[in-house]
Design an enzyme around this catalytic site. Structure first.
Site, PDB file in Angstrom:
ATOM      1  N   ASP A 266       1.973   5.459 -12.277  1.00 53.15           N
ATOM      2  CA  ASP A 266       1.860   4.804 -10.971  1.00 53.15           C
ATOM      3  C   ASP A 266       1.018   5.643 -10.001  1.00 53.15           C
ATOM      4  O   ASP A 266       1.333   6.803  -9.735  1.00 53.15           O
ATOM      5  CB  ASP A 266       3.271   4.602 -10.413  1.00 53.15           C
ATOM      6  CG  ASP A 266       3.344   3.525  -9.361  1.00 53.15           C
ATOM      7  OD1 ASP A 266       2.322   3.225  -8.744  1.00 53.15           O
ATOM      8  OD2 ASP A 266       4.452   2.982  -9.157  1.00 53.15           O
ATOM      9  N   GLY A 311      -4.506  -3.061  -9.243  1.00 45.18           N
ATOM     10  CA  GLY A 311      -5.750  -3.817  -9.339  1.00 45.18           C
ATOM     11  C   GLY A 311      -6.946  -3.181  -8.671  1.00 45.18           C
ATOM     12  O   GLY A 311      -8.011  -3.809  -8.579  1.00 45.18           O
ATOM     13  N   ASP A 332       2.753  -5.081  -5.695  1.00 42.31           N
ATOM     14  CA  ASP A 332       4.106  -5.340  -6.184  1.00 42.31           C
ATOM     15  C   ASP A 332       4.532  -6.773  -5.881  1.00 42.31           C
ATOM     16  O   ASP A 332       4.487  -7.215  -4.731  1.00 42.31           O
ATOM     17  CB  ASP A 332       5.102  -4.394  -5.514  1.00 42.31           C
ATOM     18  CG  ASP A 332       5.026  -2.992  -6.073  1.00 42.31           C
ATOM     19  OD1 ASP A 332       4.272  -2.775  -7.035  1.00 42.31           O
ATOM     20  OD2 ASP A 332       5.722  -2.111  -5.554  1.00 42.31           O
TER      21      ASP A 332
END
Length: 533
Positions: A266, A311, A332
């Site tokens: 992440d 993205g 999210d």
């Protein structure tokens, strides 16, 4: 998880298969995908049915683990004809494990067989030894959208047990994934989260809620399931726990030592390491993922690599080249505010635009399935509540994800599953659309303010088609066979498991508000061309 509150969430009481969710959802129940309320799908028959993917990738010399997903009365016995040397099948559990001794890149053609007192089922299955993993979209459960900063060893073991007892594993769900907050947290007052970030070798430590990571993954593996983990290329995770910056190789070695099979990586605090303008965007955005992808590929066990960076930089165009097996295409979903339509629609519409970049081993990821009891990503102190999505919307959600060949990860409260939620998650024919080995993501056939039509070609020449009603009232949605590039077709309703009929020129259906008609179109009696992309 672009932004997160830092407060802690009190764990809800653990209630398995509670019916309260059904009652709460009924207060918003409308006509379903074809106008009828409630659960649409019949229960699986007592005879054996083998579900899940028909193809599976493994790198040469890496450990192999696969639990044959099958529904039907138990006890059940399993066989595998053509099993490669080095693999062994437990006939009582259907778990295949071992290491294939032939290191030559090649395909092994098997026949899987399941039998019980009611009958017998068989199915072809192909093991591909080579460089590619995740030849179909990964499926499993992730704790984030319910448990946030409170995951634990106990929770993950319980989730694995429930994945078996609920039937999720019998439909192909296999990953039990820990998200953020398994590490120590600098500056925390919680004694469970304090202590040295790393050991004397520089290897990252788990916090006290995870006293035995290796024991936990061994337990998950003993059930034939797989274990996933999370970290960030920055110094801290999204929730401000210790992450992997400048310790990437040590952390990967630790993940292998613990026995993990999946890594979600992440972006989060990497923005501070490489702020905008510090390097050309393609290099800045790709560098940490290229580093991690190369490290994972060198390991003695297979680890599926999920890029989570929302993205940025059109990740769908380069995610596979840095070793990714899936990549988030948007922010999210749990933070996506709905307007006229719930937030999953806008996420799905954006993900659907990138169909050209998905395929076996590399998938567009629009985030998790949030139904059943779900936490509040805007306030993680709030206890999980029944979803506000109507039943129609939940059918649309799952249908859209299946057509888009998305990774299928449930992230609601797995300890409070109810029959309706399991009905949505565990439809073998819908999951088969997602898991089709051809690996083509559906293309957009039509998108208006009121209608959304997706079509996905399948390996056997069939075509999966979703007719989505975006309007506020029931409407008839039609699609011409010429729009789809096919001839006459036999049509099957995948949610109701009913054959509808043969259609030569056009298929139409009455679809409820925010509902879907998901069908499989097979070649009709006069034949029919394969779908044109």
């Amino acid at each position: 998880m672009a932004t997160r509150p830092r407060s802690l969430l009190l764990l809800p009481a653990l209630v398995f298969l509670g019916l309260a969710g059904v009652a709460a959802q009924a207060t918003r129940s409308e006509g379903q995908a074809g106008g009828e309320p409630g659960i649409l799908t019949p229960p699986p028959p007592p005879t054996p049915r083998i579900n899940g993917p028909s193809v599976y990738g493994v790198r040469p010399g890496r450990p192999f683990l696969y639990r044959i997903p099958a529904t039907g009365d138990r006890p059940m016995r399993f066989r595998a004809e053509g099993l490669p040397a080095g693999l062994a099948l437990d006939e009582a559990t259907g778990i295949v494990r071992g290491t294939i001794t032939d290191l030559t890149p090649r395909s092994h053609e098997l026949t899987l067989i399941a039998s019980n007192a009611r009958g017998r089922a068989s199915r072809p299955f192909r093991i591909v030894v080579g460089d590619a993993l995740a030849l179909t979209p990964p499926m499993g459960w992730n704790d984030w959208y319910t448990f946030y900063e409170q995951p634990s060893d106990e929770l993950m073991r319980k989730a694995a047990d429930i994945m078996i007892s609920s039937g999720m594993a019998d439909h192909g769900y296999q990953y039990v994934n820990i998200d953020d907050a398994w590490m120590g947290k600098p500056g925390s007052n919680d004694p469970a989260l304090t202590g040295p970030a790393r050991d004397e070798r520089g290897m990252i430590n788990a916090n006290r809620r995870f006293p035995d990571m290796k024991g936990m993954t061994d337990y998950i593996h003993s059930l034939g399931l797989k274990a996933g983990l999370y970290t960030s290329p920055g110094p801290l995770t999204c929730a401000d726990f210790h992450a992997s910056h400048e310790h990437e190789a040590q952390d990967v070695a630790r993940f292998v030592e613990w026995g993990f099979d999946f890594l979600k990586y992440d972006w989060c605090s990497y923005e501070k390491v490489a702020p905008k303008g510090s390097a050309p965007d393609p290099e800045r955005l790709q560098k940490p993922y290229r580093l991690m992808g190369a490290l994972l590929k060198e390991q003695p066990r297979d680890i599926v690599f999920n890029l989570c960076q929302y993205g940025m930089g059109d990740v769908w165009t380069w995610g596979a080249s840095v070793g990714g097996h899936s990549w988030r295409t948007t922010g999210d979903l749990g933070l996506e505010k709905g307007q006229r339509l719930p937030g999953f629609y806008s996420i799905g519409f954006r993900n659907a635009e990138h169909s050209a970049f998905a395929g076996p081993g590399h998938w567009n990821d629009p985030d998790y399935i949030l139904i059943g009891y779900v936490g509040n990503a805007h306030d993680i102190n709030e206890a999980p509540k029944p979803t506000t999505l109507t039943p129609n919307e939940q059918y649309s959600y799952m249908s859209m994800w299946a057509l888009m060949a998305a990774p299928l990860f449930y992230s609601g409260d797995i300890t409070r599953l109810d029959p309706f939620t399991l009905n949505v998650l565990n439809n073998a024919e819908v999951i088969a659309v997602d898991q089709d080995s051809l690996g083509i993501q559906a293309r957009i056939v039509r998108k208006t303010d009121d209608e959304f039509v997706l079509a996905k070609p399948l390996e056997d020449g069939s075509l999966a088609v979703g007719l989505f009603n975006l309007s506020e009232e029931t409407r008839t949605i039609a699609v011409r066979m010429a729009e789809l590039g096919v001839g006459p077709r036999r049509v099957r309703d995948l949610w109701r498991w009913k054959d509808v009929g043969v259609f030569a020129d056009e298929y139409s259906a009455s679809v409820g508000r925010h509902g879907v008609m998901l069908v499989r179109m097979e070649a009709g009696p006069r034949g029919g061309q394969r779908f044109r992309m």
